[in-house]
Design a protein around this motif. Structure first.
Motif, PDB file in Angstrom:
ATOM      1  N   GLN A 136     -40.067  -4.867 -64.050  1.00 59.38           N
ATOM      2  CA  GLN A 136     -39.450  -3.752 -63.328  1.00 59.38           C
ATOM      3  C   GLN A 136     -39.007  -4.168 -61.925  1.00 59.38           C
ATOM      4  O   GLN A 136     -38.693  -3.321 -61.096  1.00 59.38           O
ATOM      5  N   ALA A 137     -38.969  -5.455 -61.669  1.00 60.17           N
ATOM      6  CA  ALA A 137     -38.692  -5.951 -60.317  1.00 60.17           C
ATOM      7  C   ALA A 137     -37.276  -5.621 -59.872  1.00 60.17           C
ATOM      8  O   ALA A 137     -36.341  -5.577 -60.677  1.00 60.17           O
ATOM      9  N   ILE A 138     -37.117  -5.414 -58.572  1.00 61.44           N
ATOM     10  CA  ILE A 138     -35.800  -5.240 -57.974  1.00 61.44           C
ATOM     11  C   ILE A 138     -35.054  -6.573 -58.012  1.00 61.44           C
ATOM     12  O   ILE A 138     -35.623  -7.627 -57.711  1.00 61.44           O
ATOM     13  N   LEU A 139     -33.781  -6.536 -58.412  1.00 65.82           N
ATOM     14  CA  LEU A 139     -32.954  -7.742 -58.416  1.00 65.82           C
ATOM     15  C   LEU A 139     -32.471  -7.989 -56.989  1.00 65.82           C
ATOM     16  O   LEU A 139     -31.682  -7.211 -56.447  1.00 65.82           O
ATOM     17  N   THR A 140     -32.969  -9.054 -56.379  1.00 69.56           N
ATOM     18  CA  THR A 140     -32.700  -9.292 -54.964  1.00 69.56           C
ATOM     19  C   THR A 140     -31.648 -10.364 -54.701  1.00 69.56           C
ATOM     20  O   THR A 140     -31.158 -10.478 -53.584  1.00 69.56           O
ATOM     21  N   ASP A 141     -31.296 -11.163 -55.742  1.00 73.59           N
ATOM     22  CA  ASP A 141     -30.340 -12.245 -55.502  1.00 73.59           C
ATOM     23  C   ASP A 141     -29.712 -12.684 -56.819  1.00 73.59           C
ATOM     24  O   ASP A 141     -30.311 -12.541 -57.895  1.00 73.59           O
ATOM     25  N   VAL A 142     -28.500 -13.209 -56.721  1.00 67.23           N
ATOM     26  CA  VAL A 142     -27.791 -13.805 -57.851  1.00 67.23           C
ATOM     27  C   VAL A 142     -27.432 -15.228 -57.456  1.00 67.23           C
ATOM     28  O   VAL A 142     -26.773 -15.443 -56.432  1.00 67.23           O
ATOM     29  N   LEU A 143     -27.891 -16.194 -58.233  1.00 70.00           N
ATOM     30  CA  LEU A 143     -27.755 -17.605 -57.901  1.00 70.00           C
ATOM     31  C   LEU A 143     -26.715 -18.281 -58.787  1.00 70.00           C
ATOM     32  O   LEU A 143     -26.688 -18.062 -60.000  1.00 70.00           O
ATOM     33  N   ALA A 144     -25.876 -19.106 -58.183  1.00 71.92           N
ATOM     34  CA  ALA A 144     -24.955 -19.937 -58.957  1.00 71.92           C
ATOM     35  C   ALA A 144     -25.714 -21.110 -59.562  1.00 71.92           C
ATOM     36  O   ALA A 144     -26.792 -21.486 -59.086  1.00 71.92           O
ATOM     37  N   TYR A 145     -25.167 -21.691 -60.614  1.00 73.09           N
ATOM     38  CA  TYR A 145     -25.774 -22.858 -61.241  1.00 73.09           C
ATOM     39  C   TYR A 145     -25.949 -23.972 -60.199  1.00 73.09           C
ATOM     40  O   TYR A 145     -25.002 -24.338 -59.506  1.00 73.09           O
ATOM     41  N   GLY A 146     -27.160 -24.475 -60.074  1.00 78.98           N
ATOM     42  CA  GLY A 146     -27.449 -25.515 -59.095  1.00 78.98           C
ATOM     43  C   GLY A 146     -27.962 -24.985 -57.775  1.00 78.98           C
ATOM     44  O   GLY A 146     -28.385 -25.767 -56.919  1.00 78.98           O
ATOM     45  N   ASP A 147     -27.945 -23.659 -57.583  1.00 76.96           N
ATOM     46  CA  ASP A 147     -28.513 -23.074 -56.362  1.00 76.96           C
ATOM     47  C   ASP A 147     -30.038 -23.125 -56.415  1.00 76.96           C
ATOM     48  O   ASP A 147     -30.640 -23.083 -57.484  1.00 76.96           O
ATOM     49  N   ARG A 148     -30.648 -23.149 -55.232  1.00 80.54           N
ATOM     50  CA  ARG A 148     -32.103 -23.056 -55.113  1.00 80.54           C
ATOM     51  C   ARG A 148     -32.481 -21.632 -54.727  1.00 80.54           C
ATOM     52  O   ARG A 148     -31.755 -20.970 -53.980  1.00 80.54           O
ATOM     53  N   VAL A 149     -33.601 -21.175 -55.236  1.00 77.42           N
ATOM     54  CA  VAL A 149     -34.029 -19.804 -54.994  1.00 77.42           C
ATOM     55  C   VAL A 149     -34.177 -19.560 -53.496  1.00 77.42           C
ATOM     56  O   VAL A 149     -34.689 -20.393 -52.751  1.00 77.42           O
ATOM     57  N   ARG A 150     -33.710 -18.373 -53.059  1.00 76.59           N
ATOM     58  CA  ARG A 150     -33.650 -18.096 -51.621  1.00 76.59           C
ATOM     59  C   ARG A 150     -34.502 -16.909 -51.201  1.00 76.59           C
ATOM     60  O   ARG A 150     -34.993 -16.878 -50.074  1.00 76.59           O
ATOM     61  N   ARG A 151     -34.650 -15.922 -52.062  1.00 75.80           N
ATOM     62  CA  ARG A 151     -35.258 -14.656 -51.657  1.00 75.80           C
ATOM     63  C   ARG A 151     -36.447 -14.309 -52.537  1.00 75.80           C
ATOM     64  O   ARG A 151     -36.510 -14.678 -53.702  1.00 75.80           O
ATOM     65  N   ASP A 152     -37.383 -13.577 -51.942  1.00 77.47           N
ATOM     66  CA  ASP A 152     -38.479 -13.025 -52.724  1.00 77.47           C
ATOM     67  C   ASP A 152     -37.927 -11.980 -53.695  1.00 77.47           C
ATOM     68  O   ASP A 152     -36.847 -11.437 -53.496  1.00 77.47           O
ATOM     69  N   GLY A 153     -38.694 -11.675 -54.725  1.00 76.69           N
ATOM     70  CA  GLY A 153     -38.259 -10.722 -55.736  1.00 76.69           C
ATOM     71  C   GLY A 153     -37.670 -11.438 -56.933  1.00 76.69           C
ATOM     72  O   GLY A 153     -37.907 -12.629 -57.156  1.00 76.69           O
ATOM     73  N   LEU A 154     -36.881 -10.718 -57.714  1.00 79.74           N
ATOM     74  CA  LEU A 154     -36.273 -11.248 -58.932  1.00 79.74           C
ATOM     75  C   LEU A 154     -34.877 -11.764 -58.641  1.00 79.74           C
ATOM     76  O   LEU A 154     -34.038 -11.041 -58.104  1.00 79.74           O
ATOM     77  N   SER A 155     -34.629 -13.029 -59.004  1.00 85.95           N
ATOM     78  CA  SER A 155     -33.299 -13.619 -58.881  1.00 85.95           C
ATOM     79  C   SER A 155     -32.723 -13.848 -60.270  1.00 85.95           C
ATOM     80  O   SER A 155     -33.454 -14.188 -61.200  1.00 85.95           O
ATOM     81  N   LEU A 156     -31.418 -13.678 -60.406  1.00 87.86           N
ATOM     82  CA  LEU A 156     -30.722 -13.980 -61.657  1.00 87.86           C
ATOM     83  C   LEU A 156     -29.927 -15.252 -61.449  1.00 87.86           C
ATOM     84  O   LEU A 156     -29.112 -15.345 -60.530  1.00 87.86           O
TER      85      LEU A 156
END
Length: 498
Positions: A372-392
């Motif tokens: 049920q997590a809030i989607l906080t970021d959308v990452l391009a292929y090869g990106d490194r995770v940046r934000r807390d929460g759920l990233s796509l």
């Protein structure tokens, strides 16, 4: 005494289908939530049967959402599958941001802890390994030989020394070459790597200097590079470089850290009709534990959210995240269309045999891994995770490519649900969750956790058991992929080959 399981289950009140929890015979009368249904055909475990009469062209619901439309009239008790259900997916779609559900993540305390390795950038690894990454496939075997010999020489000083071979790095152009370099450099920044050796040939497009430039300054003290063509003896040069890194990495020690310091990758493969009942929602519970504590979870496999993307859109943190998600979904659909392929070609033959009929159905089960997590970021292929929460994270559904992308994004442990079974691993601990008892019992060498206990003991008990196992593996207990030596990478190649 444990209560016996029901014969079937309806997941959401609005569902038009029930899911068989055991194989049902034609003519059996099944009681389900006050309704008695006479099964009109044999129904295999994990497959669906109709709970109401459905007319031709009517939408059919599971999980409370449409999973397709009826090809023909479907009677109560009929088997609902590929012969009478068709996808509704066609192509790119318009979406509208309402902003009604956009909320801020509010971290809460958690009692879950694990022993990890604190890095110079304040990230935390679940392993302290030396990774050897070839810049080009021409030196892949060289990297493997170096890793094998160095692992034996330094046994006991660090957790392991592993080479990640691949066939790319040359005969690539522009964006295709750039994405290969981005992923390899991102892998080198994973917190599970206590140090990294890049091995290059010398004449390839993917030059070592360019890879090093992509590494943040605070990580470079643990990075070395060896060019085979420029070395009198590439094995001696590589061994000397590894010896230097090991001297630094062997000083690292595990320390107790909070669960928010775990970066959790979310993955499914070889799904079946139980995936959306047991393992995927259980993984979602684990993702919620970590994100609610202020940690990071990463969901990927973009073609396997087609038909369920609106669930994530409704949980976008703000308009920017929402628009990035819309752009990613439609861009990925266009990728299929431009190659003359239908966007609904998924599910695979194994998925179909396990009871999944359409891509919408597969996707609605798959997105449950995000909890049920809030989607906080959308990452391009090869990106490194940046934000807390759920990233796509942008990546295809292919198991090897997507698990590699998760590791490159910075995941330090991946939960991988499967109903059919697979031994495949990735650079990081890749815990396999069986969706059913049968798979867990047949393939104990592949499976780390039996999510079938969700049906026996309930979701709360299963969540506690899974979290305890996650913390044990994060603290150093080997996952099955590590025991079996399943530590491979695969890179998403999208351009021409020269």
């Amino acid at each position: 005494m444990k209560a016996s399981l029901p014969d079937a289950v309806r997941i959401a009140p609005a569902d038009d289908v029930g899911v068989a929890l055991r194989s049902l015979r034609a003519g059996e009368r099944i009681a389900l939530e006050g309704q008695v249904v006479t099964v009109r055909a044999p129904i295999e475990r994990g497959h669906k049967f109709a709970l109401r009469t459905i007319g031709t062209g009517e939408k059919v619901r599971r999980y409370g959402w449409a999973i397709g439309s009826a090809r023909c009239d479907i009677m109560i008790g009929d088997h609902v599958h590929s012969h009478n259900l068709v996808t509704n997916l066609v192509g790119e779609e318009p979406y509208r941001f309402s902003g009604e559900n956009a909320v801020e993540n509010r971290p809460a305390s958690s009692d879950w802890r694990f022993e990890g390795y604190r890095r110079s950038d304040n990230s935390v690894g679940t392993r302290n390994e030396i990774w050897i990454i070839p810049s080009v496939g021409c030196v892949a075997r060289t990297a493997e030989r170096v890793a094998r010999e160095a692992a034996e020489r330094h046994k006991g000083r660090i957790d392991d020394i592993v080479a990640f071979s691949h066939p790319l790095g040359c005969s690539q152009l522009s964006d295709d070459l750039d994405s290969t370099a981005r992923v390899l450099a991102a892998l080198a920044c994973n917190p599970n790597a206590g140090g990294v050796l890049f091995i290059g040939l010398g004449c390839e497009e993917n030059q070592l200097d360019g890879l090093i430039e992509r590494i943040p300054g605070e990580r470079r003290s643990r990075i070395r590079a060896v060019g085979a063509q420029m070395s009198l003896n590439e094995y001696e040069a590589a061994n000397n470089a590894i010896d230097e890194i090991v001297k630094l990495a062997q000083q690292d020690r595990r320390e107790w850290v909070e669960i928010r310091d775990l970066r959790l990758g979310l993955k499914c493969g070889g799904s079946d009709g139980f995936s959306g009942l047991t393992a995927n929602p259980l993984i979602g519970r684990a993702a919620d534990v970590i994100t609610q504590a202020g940690g990071k979870a990463i969901l990927t496999e973009i073609p396997e959210i087609f038909g369920a993307e609106r669930i994530l859109m409704e949980r976008s943190a703000d308009r920017a995240v929402y628009e990035a998600l819309v752009d990613l979904v439609n861009r990925f659909k266009r990728y299929f269309i431009d190659h003359g392929e239908p966007i609904s070609e998924n599910p695979s033959p194994g998925n179909v045999a396990g009871g999944i009929t359409t891509l919408e159905e597969k996707s609605l089960g798959a997105v449950q891994k995000g909890g049920q997590a809030i989607l906080t970021d959308v990452l391009a292929y090869g990106d490194r995770v940046r934000r807390d929460g759920l990233s796509l994270l942008e990546a295809p559904g292919n198991d090897a490519v997507s698990t590699t992308a998760l590791a490159a994004a910075g995941a330090t442990l991946t939960l991988f649900s499967t109903g059919r079974g697979t031994p495949l691993g990735s650079p990081i601990p890749t815990m396999k969750l069986a969706t059913n008892h049968d798979l867990a019992q047949r393939k104990p060498g592949w499976i780390d956790f039996d999510a079938g206990i969700v049906l026996d003991e309930g979701m709360d008990a299963a969540t506690d058991a899974l979290m305890a196992r996650i913390c044990a593996v994060a603290s150093g207990q080997p996952a099955r992929n590590e025991i079996n030596g399943e530590r491979d990478i695969a890179i998403w190649k999208r351009g021409v080959t020269l």
